[in-house]
Write a protein that holds these residues in place. Structure first.
Motif, short mmCIF file in Angstrom:
data_model
loop_
_atom_site.label_atom_id
_atom_site.label_comp_id
_atom_site.label_asym_id
_atom_site.label_seq_id
_atom_site.Cartn_x
_atom_site.Cartn_y
_atom_site.Cartn_z
N ILE A 114 0.84 -1.21 0.00
CA ILE A 114 0.00 0.00 0.00
C ILE A 114 0.87 1.25 0.00
O ILE A 114 0.68 2.16 -0.82
N TYR A 115 1.89 1.28 0.87
CA TYR A 115 2.80 2.43 0.90
C TYR A 115 3.55 2.58 -0.42
O TYR A 115 3.68 3.68 -0.96
N GLY A 157 -4.77 9.27 -5.97
CA GLY A 157 -5.51 9.52 -4.74
C GLY A 157 -5.37 8.33 -3.82
O GLY A 157 -4.94 7.25 -4.24
N ALA A 158 -5.75 8.55 -2.55
CA ALA A 158 -5.61 7.47 -1.58
C ALA A 158 -6.52 6.30 -1.92
O ALA A 158 -6.12 5.14 -1.81
N SER A 189 -8.97 -2.58 5.92
CA SER A 189 -8.69 -1.64 7.02
C SER A 189 -7.26 -1.10 6.93
O SER A 189 -6.97 -0.03 7.45
N LEU A 190 -6.38 -1.85 6.23
CA LEU A 190 -4.99 -1.38 6.12
C LEU A 190 -4.87 -0.10 5.30
O LEU A 190 -3.93 0.66 5.48
N VAL A 191 -5.83 0.14 4.40
CA VAL A 191 -5.71 1.35 3.59
C VAL A 191 -6.01 2.59 4.43
O VAL A 191 -5.84 3.71 3.96
N MET A 239 -12.16 1.43 9.54
CA MET A 239 -11.10 1.37 10.53
C MET A 239 -10.56 2.76 10.85
O MET A 239 -10.28 3.09 12.00
N PHE A 240 -10.44 3.56 9.78
CA PHE A 240 -9.94 4.93 9.96
C PHE A 240 -10.86 5.70 10.91
O PHE A 240 -10.40 6.37 11.84
N LEU A 241 -12.16 5.55 10.70
CA LEU A 241 -13.11 6.25 11.55
C LEU A 241 -13.08 5.68 12.97
O LEU A 241 -13.17 6.43 13.95
#
Lengths: 321, 256
Positions: free
Chosen positions: A173-174, A188-189, A263-265, A274-276
């Motif tokens: 991902i990175y 974009g992400a 969730s890793l993104v 997951m971010f939220l």
């Protein structure tokens, strides 16, 4: 699994078995010293006004053991389906009671859950769904390439599966998010996340598809080619529909796993579930509430996928009733 | 294509010519200098002990097996390795396998319609009509909507024969069509094959059914260790085999 027809006496009627279960449960609960635990608090009405720690531990252990043994004894008499449903409900109840001991603020969850669904679940679902679709196509191409007799195709496909199965998804991902801009394209992400997930899962699924395709007997290829179907027609009309039976169970697994790996993104700032979960609780220091909410939402999504998978399996099994 | 002439008249039959065919599996020489000429409309039974190369030989005729030397001519067309040639040959040559190889995910009807629709480019209705006609012909018309797994072995093999016939082949190859069947089902398959023979189709049949060979075949070919050892009319072959190995084989197979 093979079901034998030997008639055995019910284990829950067996004194030695039940005695052992009781003894072990009692020993473990007593040793754990649950007098002051959440379990102890739940049992407060039973504990009356025992105050000596050992007496409290003992009372909790006895109550718990008796409940468990009685429960086993009664459930042992139920028919299979009722057993499954009851045990499911009991486990769920225990789970909820366990979370309840965390002293969660349900009011806080109630204010946030709407946003977590409209923003988080929505993003998670569409990122996963698009990635799944792309991964499926990649896997199909990858498997066909691996099984072909074209050196370039085999090399490209095996290089691809080797790299994307061999490197942690987080690094991929990175690499994609930070690496592609080096080439002059700013991604974009969300597209970067989707790309990483599809490439990674496409690689895993290539192997699943390859195994599914190669498990179809040679005679099927021969029969199809002998009536004049082209290799592509043979693949699409004869081999793949049969491989689907074998491909779907492990692919369903991959999809459920991808749903959660999405969730890793969150690390590249995609506002998915997951971010939220990590950010929404931060301000009021209510991390656990948000994590548990996210856990429940992920779980519900997985259950939906499991149901879809069961349907699909049934569909592709229709010739094998 | 109009419906009445879809199935009844067979396409023009073709013969087979094989010249100096040699095939090796690695070091192992499976087929040695095979020369074979089969006239149009002829029924030929190939027999011989297991491992003699008889299945391999008929699988070379539609290139399911490759061979290193020699030439195969189907009708007037020499068999080359080009995709177009192989496709053309396979359209003319029907094949029935020992293990039936029906498509288990498709109903009987869809098994039969797949080739006509995708290869012969018939419309759905024409393909369906054709499939039904051939299903009737192998006396299995009432099973059209079942899946192969729901049929007996004998029924499955008859479906497989009908599937091959739906491509309206000029030559039919049978690779031990009754070897995987329970004994009581052998007859129904042999009966269908016998009727087919009477229709005048060119047939090449690898089989151990000597009763069938005697009744139906125009010629018997006996193979051993990759060579054709004896070719004779059934009467001559069974009553008076010329070679020692053929005699041994017959005594083995007829004694039980």
């Amino acid at each position: 699994m093979f079901k034998d027809h030997i008639v055995k006496p019910r284990a829950t009627d067996n004194l030695t078995f039940m005695g052992t279960v009781a003894a072990v449960t009692f020993a473990v609960t007593l040793f754990a010293g649950l007098g002051e635990s959440g379990l102890g608090r739940l049992m407060a009405p039973i504990l009356l006004d025992l105050h000596a720690p050992l007496a409290r531990d003992l009372a909790v252990a006895v109550t718990f053991t008796l409940t468990l043994v009685l429960n086993l004894f009664v459930l042992g008499r139920f028919p299979l389906r009722a057993q499954i449903i009851t045990v499911w409900c009991e486990l769920l109840l225990m789970f909820l009671l366990f979370f309840d001991t965390f002293d969660l603020s349900y009011a806080f969850i109630a204010t946030k859950v709407g946003f977590m669904i409209t923003q988080g679940v929505f993003t998670t679902v569409y990122v996963s769904a698009i990635s799944i679709a792309i991964a499926f196509v990649l896997a199909l191409l990858g498997a066909t390439a691996r099984l072909s007799s074209n050196g370039f195709a085999i090399a490209i496909a095996s290089f691809y599966t080797s790299f994307f199965r061999g490197v942690p998804l987080l690094i991929q991902i990175y690499l994609i998010y930070l690496g592609i801009p080096q080439l002059g394209y700013v991604v974009g992400a969300v597209p970067a996340g989707i790309l990483a997930l599809s490439l990674c899962y496409g690689a895993y699924m290539t192997e699943i598809f390859r195994a599914g395709i190669s498990s179809i007997p040679r005679g099927q290829w021969e029969a199809s080619r002998a009536i004049g179907l082209s290799p592509l027609q043979t693949m699409l009309r004869v081999i793949l529909p049969q491989s689907m039976r074998l491909i779907i169970p492990p692919t369903g697994n991959q999809f459920i796993s991808m749903l959660k790996d999405s969730s890793l993104v969150s690390v590249i700032g995609v506002w998915e579930l997951m971010f939220l979960a990590r950010t929404q609780g931060r301000a009021e220091f209510r991390h656990l509430e948000m994590l548990i909410t996210a856990a429940v939402l992920y779980w519900l999504l997985s259950i939906v996928l499991e149901t879809v998978q069961a349907r699909l399996e049934k569909h592709f099994n229709r010739a094998h009733r | 294509m109009n419906r009445s002439n879809v199935a009844h008249d067979l396409p023009q039959q073709a013969g087979v010519r094989v010249r100096k065919l040699n095939k090796w599996y690695g070091e192992f020489h499976v087929l040695k200098d095979i020369d074979l000429h089969i006239a149009s409309g002829e029924i030929v039974v190939i027999c011989g002990p297991s491992g003699s190369g008889k299945s391999t030989l008929i699988r070379c005729l539609n290139l399911l097996e490759d061979f290193q030397q020699g030439e195969v001519i189907i009708g007037e067309t020499p068999l080359t390795r080009s995709a177009a040639c192989v496709a053309g040959i396979r359209r003319q040559v029907g094949m029935v396998f020992q293990q039936f190889n029906l498509f288990p995910h498709l109903t009987v009807l869809d098994n039969l319609m797949l080739g006509p629709r995708l290869v012969s480019r018939l419309s759905d209705a024409d393909a369906r009509a054709l499939a039904h006609e051939y299903l009737e012909r192998v006396r299995i018309g009432n099973q059209a909507d079942k899946y192969p797994g729901q049929l007996s072995g004998g029924q499955q093999q008859r479906v497989a024969i009908a599937r091959a016939l739906c491509m309206r082949p000029r030559i039919m190859l049978f690779d031990e069509p009754t070897s995987a069947l329970d004994p009581e089902m052998v007859k129904e398959v042999l009966d269908v094959m016998g009727e087919l023979a009477q229709d005048g189709i060119t047939m090449l049949c690898v089989t151990h059914e000597m009763g069938f060979a005697r009744r139906v075949a125009d010629r018997i070919i006996f193979m051993d260790q990759g060579c054709i050892i004896e070719e004779a009319k059934p009467q001559d072959f069974f009553d008076n085999p010329r070679h020692e190995r053929a005699r041994e084989f017959l005594s083995q197979i007829l004694s039980h």
